[in-house]
Each structure stands twice: as C-alpha cells, then as structure tokens.
Design an enzyme around this catalytic site. Sequence first.
Site, PDB file in Angstrom:
ATOM      1  CG  ASP A  86      -1.999   0.992   1.191  1.00  0.00           C
ATOM      2  OD1 ASP A  86      -1.861   2.003   0.465  1.00  0.00           O
ATOM      3  OD2 ASP A  86      -3.010   0.808   1.915  1.00  0.00           O
ATOM      4  CG  ASP A  97      -3.961   5.593  -0.034  1.00  0.00           C
ATOM      5  OD1 ASP A  97      -3.216   4.625  -0.131  1.00  0.00           O
ATOM      6  OD2 ASP A  97      -4.731   5.788   0.926  1.00  0.00           O
ATOM      7  CG  HIS A 157      -9.201   7.344   2.957  1.00  0.00           C
ATOM      8  ND1 HIS A 157      -8.281   8.180   2.388  1.00  0.00           N
ATOM      9  CD2 HIS A 157      -8.692   6.094   2.814  1.00  0.00           C
ATOM     10  CE1 HIS A 157      -7.254   7.460   1.956  1.00  0.00           C
ATOM     11  NE2 HIS A 157      -7.478   6.193   2.181  1.00  0.00           N
ATOM     12  CG  HIS A 165      -7.350   8.181   6.493  1.00  0.00           C
ATOM     13  ND1 HIS A 165      -6.333   7.563   7.163  1.00  0.00           N
ATOM     14  CD2 HIS A 165      -7.654   7.340   5.480  1.00  0.00           C
ATOM     15  CE1 HIS A 165      -6.059   6.394   6.593  1.00  0.00           C
ATOM     16  NE2 HIS A 165      -6.845   6.237   5.564  1.00  0.00           N
ATOM     17  CD  GLU A 190      -7.880   2.061   1.900  1.00  0.00           C
ATOM     18  OE1 GLU A 190      -6.966   1.252   2.127  1.00  0.00           O
ATOM     19  OE2 GLU A 190      -7.827   3.244   2.269  1.00  0.00           O
ATOM     20  CD  GLU A 285      -5.901   2.883  -0.882  1.00  0.00           C
ATOM     21  OE1 GLU A 285      -4.926   2.250  -0.413  1.00  0.00           O
ATOM     22  OE2 GLU A 285      -6.411   3.864  -0.332  1.00  0.00           O
TER      23      GLU A 285
END
Length: 301
Positions: A86, A97, A157, A165, A190, A285
């Site tokens: 990640d 992300d 998020h 976040h 994700e 993700e």
Amino acid sequence: MSQISIPEEYIKAGKIAGEVRESIRKGSLVGMSLLEICNEVEGMFRKKGSEPAFPCCSSVNNTAAHYSAILDEEYVVKEDDIIKLDIGCHFNGYLVDTAVTISYNSEFDSLVQATEASLYAAIKAAKEGVPAGYIGKVIEEVAENWGFKTISNLSGHSIERYKVHAGISIPNVWTPANQMLKVNTVYAIEPFLTVPNGAGYVVEGKAKPIYALVTRKKTSDKRLDSFADMIWETRRTLPFSPRWYRDQYPKEELKKMLDRLVKIKVLRSYPDLIEARGGYVAQFEHTIVPTPTGAIVLTQV
Ligand code: MN
Ligand code: MN
C-alpha cells in the site's frame, strides 16, 4: 454539468504511484526483506521527484494494513506469503494512495482476484451523487459472490491536501445513511477481503511502524522540539517512518524520543492492523475523482 478541475500535482502523483506499484508488482519479492521493499518504493518516489505520502506499507498474511518496515526490521518475504503493498506519493501535499496484493501461492488466487474485482466494481459504481454507502454495498456483494468476507472496520476515505484521511468514509460494507460522492473531491476506494473463517474485522497489533505530528506545541526539551520541527519541515502532518531519520539519531535515542513525543501527544502512532481471527487478507486500492458520468482513476497506468 459540473466543471471538472483537478490540480496538476494530483495527475503527476497518480501517474508515479501507478508506475511504482506496477513495477514492484512485476518483479518477485520472495527473499527480499520488508526493509528492502519499503526502501525501494520510497526511493523510487523520491527519484521521480515526489515524496512518499506515507511510509510504504507491506502488510503480510493476516496483517491487513499499516505495517511498514520498523527500525529493527528483519522479516523476509516467503513463497507462501500474501503481501499487501500500500503506497502513495505527493507533490506539495497533493497526494494519492494505491495498493496491490501480491502472492505467489495459487491457493490465494481467488481471494486476490475477488478483491481486485470488488475494487473495479466499486470504481464503476462511483460517480457524482452516488452515496458512499452504496459503494460499500457493491464491494460486499462482489465479496459474497466469490465466497469471501469484507473487513468491515477498514474503509476508503476522502483525501485533501496534506490529509490522507480527510473525514469522509467509503465503507466496505453496505451502510445506509451516508454522504454522496462529490465532483472535484478526491477519494481512495480500498476493499479488504478475507477468507470465510476470518472474523471480518481488524484489531490493533503491537508494532508501531508509523507516526504523524499532531501539534506544534513546544515541549520543555530542546532536543524533542528540534525533532518535532524537523518533522514539520519535512512532513507537515503527513505520516512518517522512524527509518527516515535513522541517520540523524542513534536508534535507541530515536525510539525514546518517539515514545516520549507520543506520550505527551505531540506525535500520534499508528499501530499495524491484524485480522481478528487470523484470516489472510487481500486489498486493492485506487485514488479516484468522481465525475457526473463515472470516475477518473488517478492511480491507473
Ligand atoms: Mn492505502
Ligand atoms: Mn487509503
């Protein structure tokens, strides 16, 4: 029709994160230590002119998320491992992300494929005005169709400048009352899936691989203040790894400073997150921007 406007930095960061993800995915990680993997990813981000948005996470097997190589890292990847990589990078705080699950054991093929399929189904459903909770329903349905469970207490998020976040959750389970996706807002989707005998939720582990600055208030200790100043200069409030400051401080001193700064709430520490019943976990993700007709996937290559 709403006007789409995405800062150029997001486009650049998305392209780089996608390229780094795919290049790591192509090679073999077997025999590499988690430290080597994290160093390689973070080094690639820096070589391409960006900075990591957070420490490279390499969470193995029943560790679902938030594990990055620690100061004393020794773990070496084995053939049978299932690794969630990640990663993310940023330019001037505009961050992306993205995650991929890597495994070389065919036993995990369907778990990995189901998780990736649930991400793409969710992206297909994501557009302006769709309730975030509906995305969770889509993810959960794909998981169930493949015979797996989602991890209910991990979610996607919203993302804002310097905030990984940023407050809005994109759940991985059907959630009734919820905010609608907006244009010109950046979101990470994700899904995390686990095996049928997993608990379907994560609990905090014992490792403390990731930290972030929470306040600029002064302590009564100059050395701690100068460490916090350096974090502010290099990271603002973005998460960091103690590994990145290993050259400036002896290891034991670094650990003591981190403990102290967490205790007085200048820093916060993020523990690793582990499947509550030890189920192996997969995750995929992407970072997206909803439009009236679909979603722009920033981290697609
Ligand atoms: Mn992520
Ligand atoms: Mn994320």
